[in-house]
Write an enzyme that holds these catalytic residues in place. Structure first.
Site: not given
Ligand code: 13P
Length: 340
Positions: A177, A261, A219
């Site tokens: 991510e 998100s 991600k």
């Molecule tokens: P959000 O969808 O609230 O951005 O969070 C996703 C997430 O796992 C952040 O590390």
């Protein structure tokens, strides 16, 4: 490395037009969201909230996997059943956030570095032993005057790659991510340029560290204008920019892309994901799915408010957002789904 198992798990995480539920907020983040709604910031309140989520009827119809944090993965529901078992029994794959959060990066004002590599291999083994099948590590990239710097992007990409290699060694699928934040007044074009640069660097590092792309999930952020940018592109323009950027930088061997998100509203996140699938699903090399936290949980949390009598209504709200996002994975989400 059990490559077959990694590939099967990664595919299962994005199978059947479903996505992931991120419920791995750190204690400080969870407490902040509780405080804003007047919910007590205690371990028991966090446990009760996570019990509400994992026991939501019908959740597995839209969700393939759930990301937990360290506190939650050891907790149990009221009757003593461990949450990890509740998820497995419901047909939801359990996963675990393993980074230890972001810190200010030395010598790089305004930039962050993610910590957690020391001792990671032992922690990963422990989580795999109790039944986790995938892990998550988040890097944060900020757009601003003169940033992101090359030093910040490279250090974060290297940490992501070293984490991912360790995960695959113990049979956990790494969710990689790299989040380019939407905070600020930057344009969508600037977000596109930074996101492409970050993703190219990340996949270069993943290759150097011998991470198998077939056994991981990406991600990323969507390619968006900054929150305070005066020009806000349409849903379709965001969908086109996001997929164009990903096509340039993400190998086709990666089975799935599950977006974060990042502070978008639930409806907007669903609409943008939907537009990507309407326009690109038939020719996209990867599944385009979701791994939302706020965009799935926020309405449910606001309804729950820490009160047992609100649990059923909160679970319905959670299930609704999960269903909207599964519909978006099929390209079948419509604004009319919200009107109930
Ligand atoms: P959000 O969808 O609230 O951005 O969070 C996703 C997430 O796992 C952040 O590390």
């Amino acid at each position: 490395m059990n490559t077959q198992m990694l590939m099967e798990t990664a595919k299962a995480m994005v199978a059947n037009d479903k996505g992931l539920l991120a419920m791995d907020e750190s204690n400080p983040t969870c407490n902040k969201r509780f405080a804003a709604l007047g919910i007590p910031q205690t371990e028991e309140a966090r446990r009760a909230y996570r019990e509400l989520i994992v026991t939501t009827p019908g959740l597995a119809e839209s969700i393939n996997g759930a990301i937990l944090c360290d506190e939650t993965i050891w907790q149990c529901q009221d009757d003593g059943t461990p949450f990890i078992k509740v998820l497995i029994n419901a047909g939801i794959i359990p996963g675990i956030k393993v980074d230890l959060g972001v810190k200010d990066m030395a010598g790089h004002p305004g930039e962050k570095i993610t910590e957690g590599l020391d001792g990671l291999r032992e922690r990963l083994k422990k989580y795999a032993h109790i039944g986790a099948r995938f892990a998550k590590w988040r890097a944060v990239i900020t757009i601003g005057t003169g940033i992101p710097s090359r030093g910040c992007i490279e250090a974060n990409a290297n940490a992501l790659a070293r984490y991912a290699a360790l995960c695959q060694k113990v049979g956990l699928v790494p969710i990689v991510e790299p989040e380019v934040l939407m905070d600020g007044g930057h344009t969508m074009e600037q977000c596109f340029e930074v996101t492409e640069r970050v993703l190219r660097t990340v996949f270069n590092q993943l290759y150097n560290q011998r991470v198998m792309p077939e056994g991981m999930i990406l991600k990323p952020n969507m390619v968006l204008p900054g929150l305070t940018c005066p020009k806000q592109e349409t849903v379709e323009e965001v969908a086109d920019a996001t997929v164009k950027c990903l096509l340039r930088a993400v190998p086709a061997a990666v089975p799935g892309i599950t977006f974060l998100s990042g502070g978008q509203s639930g409806e907007l996140a669903s609409a943008r994901l939907n537009a990507m699938n309407v326009r690109f699903k038939s020719r996209s090399p990867w599944a385009l799915a979701f791994s939302f936290a706020r965009a799935i949980q926020q309405p449910a949390l606001a309804i729950w408010k820490g009160e047992a009598m609100n649990v059923t209504a909160a679970q319905q709200a959670l299930c609704h957002r999960a269903r909207c996002n599964a519909a978006a994975c099929r390209g079948e989400y419509e604004a009319a789904m919200e009107g109930v």
